[in-house]
Design a protein around this motif. Structure first.
Motif, PDB file in Angstrom:
ATOM      1  N   GLY A 169       0.831  -1.201   0.000  1.00  0.00           N
ATOM      2  CA  GLY A 169       0.000   0.000   0.000  1.00  0.00           C
ATOM      3  C   GLY A 169       0.862   1.246   0.000  1.00  0.00           C
ATOM      4  O   GLY A 169       2.084   1.169   0.139  1.00  0.00           O
ATOM      5  N   ARG A 170       0.205   2.386  -0.130  1.00  0.00           N
ATOM      6  CA  ARG A 170       0.983   3.637  -0.157  1.00  0.00           C
ATOM      7  C   ARG A 170       0.103   4.823   0.208  1.00  0.00           C
ATOM      8  O   ARG A 170      -1.115   4.794   0.089  1.00  0.00           O
ATOM      9  N   PHE A 171       0.770   5.879   0.652  1.00  0.00           N
ATOM     10  CA  PHE A 171       0.142   7.179   0.883  1.00  0.00           C
ATOM     11  C   PHE A 171       0.961   8.181   0.090  1.00  0.00           C
ATOM     12  O   PHE A 171       2.192   8.178   0.165  1.00  0.00           O
ATOM     13  N   ALA A 172       0.284   9.022  -0.699  1.00  0.00           N
ATOM     14  CA  ALA A 172       1.015   9.881  -1.636  1.00  0.00           C
ATOM     15  C   ALA A 172       0.502  11.315  -1.579  1.00  0.00           C
ATOM     16  O   ALA A 172      -0.249  11.757  -2.450  1.00  0.00           O
ATOM     17  N   PRO A 173       0.933  12.090  -0.586  1.00  0.00           N
ATOM     18  CA  PRO A 173       0.478  13.481  -0.484  1.00  0.00           C
ATOM     19  C   PRO A 173       1.236  14.404  -1.428  1.00  0.00           C
ATOM     20  O   PRO A 173       2.379  14.125  -1.816  1.00  0.00           O
ATOM     21  N   SER A 174       0.598  15.480  -1.812  1.00  0.00           N
ATOM     22  CA  SER A 174       1.277  16.533  -2.570  1.00  0.00           C
ATOM     23  C   SER A 174       1.745  17.596  -1.572  1.00  0.00           C
ATOM     24  O   SER A 174       1.041  17.889  -0.602  1.00  0.00           O
ATOM     25  N   PRO A 175       2.904  18.191  -1.786  1.00  0.00           N
ATOM     26  CA  PRO A 175       3.474  19.145  -0.817  1.00  0.00           C
ATOM     27  C   PRO A 175       2.923  20.550  -1.002  1.00  0.00           C
ATOM     28  O   PRO A 175       3.662  21.509  -1.205  1.00  0.00           O
ATOM     29  N   THR A 176       1.607  20.676  -0.895  1.00  0.00           N
ATOM     30  CA  THR A 176       0.961  21.974  -1.106  1.00  0.00           C
ATOM     31  C   THR A 176       0.526  22.630   0.197  1.00  0.00           C
ATOM     32  O   THR A 176      -0.163  23.650   0.171  1.00  0.00           O
ATOM     33  N   GLY A 177       0.924  22.055   1.319  1.00  0.00           N
ATOM     34  CA  GLY A 177       0.561  22.623   2.616  1.00  0.00           C
ATOM     35  C   GLY A 177       0.631  21.569   3.697  1.00  0.00           C
ATOM     36  O   GLY A 177       1.059  20.433   3.452  1.00  0.00           O
ATOM     37  N   ALA A 178       0.197  21.946   4.884  1.00  0.00           N
ATOM     38  CA  ALA A 178       0.241  21.028   6.024  1.00  0.00           C
ATOM     39  C   ALA A 178      -0.847  19.968   5.922  1.00  0.00           C
ATOM     40  O   ALA A 178      -1.927  20.213   5.372  1.00  0.00           O
ATOM     41  N   LEU A 179      -0.563  18.778   6.445  1.00  0.00           N
ATOM     42  CA  LEU A 179      -1.577  17.733   6.501  1.00  0.00           C
ATOM     43  C   LEU A 179      -2.699  18.153   7.441  1.00  0.00           C
ATOM     44  O   LEU A 179      -2.475  18.780   8.485  1.00  0.00           O
ATOM     45  N   HIS A 180      -3.936  17.793   7.072  1.00  0.00           N
ATOM     46  CA  HIS A 180      -5.119  18.130   7.869  1.00  0.00           C
ATOM     47  C   HIS A 180      -5.880  16.849   8.192  1.00  0.00           C
ATOM     48  O   HIS A 180      -5.383  15.736   7.921  1.00  0.00           O
ATOM     49  N   LEU A 181      -7.066  16.979   8.761  1.00  0.00           N
ATOM     50  CA  LEU A 181      -7.830  15.799   9.173  1.00  0.00           C
ATOM     51  C   LEU A 181      -8.136  14.884   7.993  1.00  0.00           C
ATOM     52  O   LEU A 181      -8.073  13.658   8.113  1.00  0.00           O
ATOM     53  N   GLY A 182      -8.458  15.452   6.838  1.00  0.00           N
ATOM     54  CA  GLY A 182      -8.718  14.621   5.671  1.00  0.00           C
ATOM     55  C   GLY A 182      -7.491  13.846   5.234  1.00  0.00           C
ATOM     56  O   GLY A 182      -7.577  12.679   4.830  1.00  0.00           O
ATOM     57  N   SER A 183      -6.317  14.495   5.308  1.00  0.00           N
ATOM     58  CA  SER A 183      -5.059  13.813   4.984  1.00  0.00           C
ATOM     59  C   SER A 183      -4.824  12.646   5.939  1.00  0.00           C
ATOM     60  O   SER A 183      -4.419  11.555   5.525  1.00  0.00           O
TER      61      SER A 183
END
Length: 309
Positions: free
Chosen positions: A5-19
């Motif tokens: 599995g994986r988690f792939a955030p974009s670096p457009t700001g801080a992680l929030h509850l949805g992240s």
């Protein structure tokens, strides 16, 4: 099959509850299956990136106890692999250069017509598009159920590489999921409509198709998805409370008799008692009113007020 599995955030700001919901959901599903969990920073759009955001996101995940099994990948270092895939598609007649502008497409309802409206531009800049074949792409989402889309009619020929030279998300994510051996994609339902395009690319590139599970996205009181770019509140310093909140929104329960005293113990309990059949099957779920202000409620309060739209 080994679960990856994986988690792939974009670096457009801080992680929030949805992240956190997406990260925790993918982590639980991977760990419960005895698989590994990877991280990938999707930083292929430098104009949207926030300086220092990627490092801060990794630190946040570490603080919440969500540790990957390998060093994170960065899409900004993967251009050569995307170029190979594009050349493969072009050689097979599946991709073509396009000089159409956004205004050109808006004049055709937002869908690329059978032929380019603007065959050439004075500056020579052009995008590359996929020549989308006719037919319906159908797949079974593990949570949202059977889905299908006529990509040709509903989306049209979509971009693989932009006119400014930046790689498009749809191509990059397909190439990287295959390269990392991802077997299961657990992510937000805002990407559900992108899945048929990705399956189409996987087939044309002769790459495996992962299993998909799309979790509901967290929305605010106005019904808008929490967003890093839109400035939704960052996760609070109290990781334990935020994890409790995310678990509740995922339909998972903490033991009322022996509440966890640390993030480690809470994650251990959550993993032991994880049930995918309890995940909410909606495409969106309302955050507690205090969540977007950075002050999550307790587990009991969240469970009693959870709603979906």
């Amino acid at each position: 099959m080994v679960y990856v599995g994986r988690f792939a955030p974009s670096p457009t700001g801080a992680l929030h509850l949805g992240s956190l919901l997406a990260a925790l959901g993918s982590w639980l599903d991977a760990r419960a299956a005895g698989g590994c969990w990877l991280l990938r920073i999707e930083d292929i759009d430098p104009p949207r990136a926030v300086r220092g955001a990627a490092r801060a996101q990794l630190q946040t995940l570490r603080r919440f106890g969500l540790l990957p099994d390998a060093d994170p990948w960065r899409q900004s270092a993967r251009a050569a692999a995307y170029a190979v895939a594009l050349r493969q598609l072009a050689a097979a007649g599946h991709a073509y250069p396009c000089a159409c502008t956004r205004a050109d497409l808006e004049a055709h309802g937002g869908i690329h017509p059978p032929r380019c409206v603007r065959p050439a531009r004075a500056d020579g800049a052009h995008a590359w598009r996929l020549r989308v074949p006719r037919g319906v792409i159908a797949f079974a989402d593990r949570l949202q159920g059977p889905r299908q889309q006529d990509v040709h009619a509903e989306v049209g020929d979509f971009v693989l590489r932009r006119a400014d030279g930046l790689w498009a998300y749809q191509l990059a994510v397909v190439v990287d999921d295959a390269a990392q051996g991802v077997s299961d994609v657990v992510r937000g339902a805002d990407l559900l409509d992108s899945t048929p395009r990705q399956i189409m690319l996987q087939r044309l590139l002769m790459l495996p198709t992962p299993r998909y599970l799309h979790l509901p996205v967290v929305v605010d009181t106005a019904g808008l998805k929490l967003s890093k770019a839109r400035g939704s509140a960052a996760l609070p310093s109290d990781a334990l409370d935020a994890l409790r909140q995310a678990l509740t929104l995922l339909g998972q329960r903490e033991s009322a008799a022996r509440p966890a005293r640390s993030t480690t113990h809470l994650l251990e309990h959550a993993l032991t008692h994880y049930r995918a059949d309890l995940l909410p099957r909606s495409r969106a779920i309302a955050a507690p009113q205090s969540a977007d202000a950075g002050a999550p409620r307790t587990l009991a309060d969240d469970h009693s007020t959870r709603s979906a739209t």
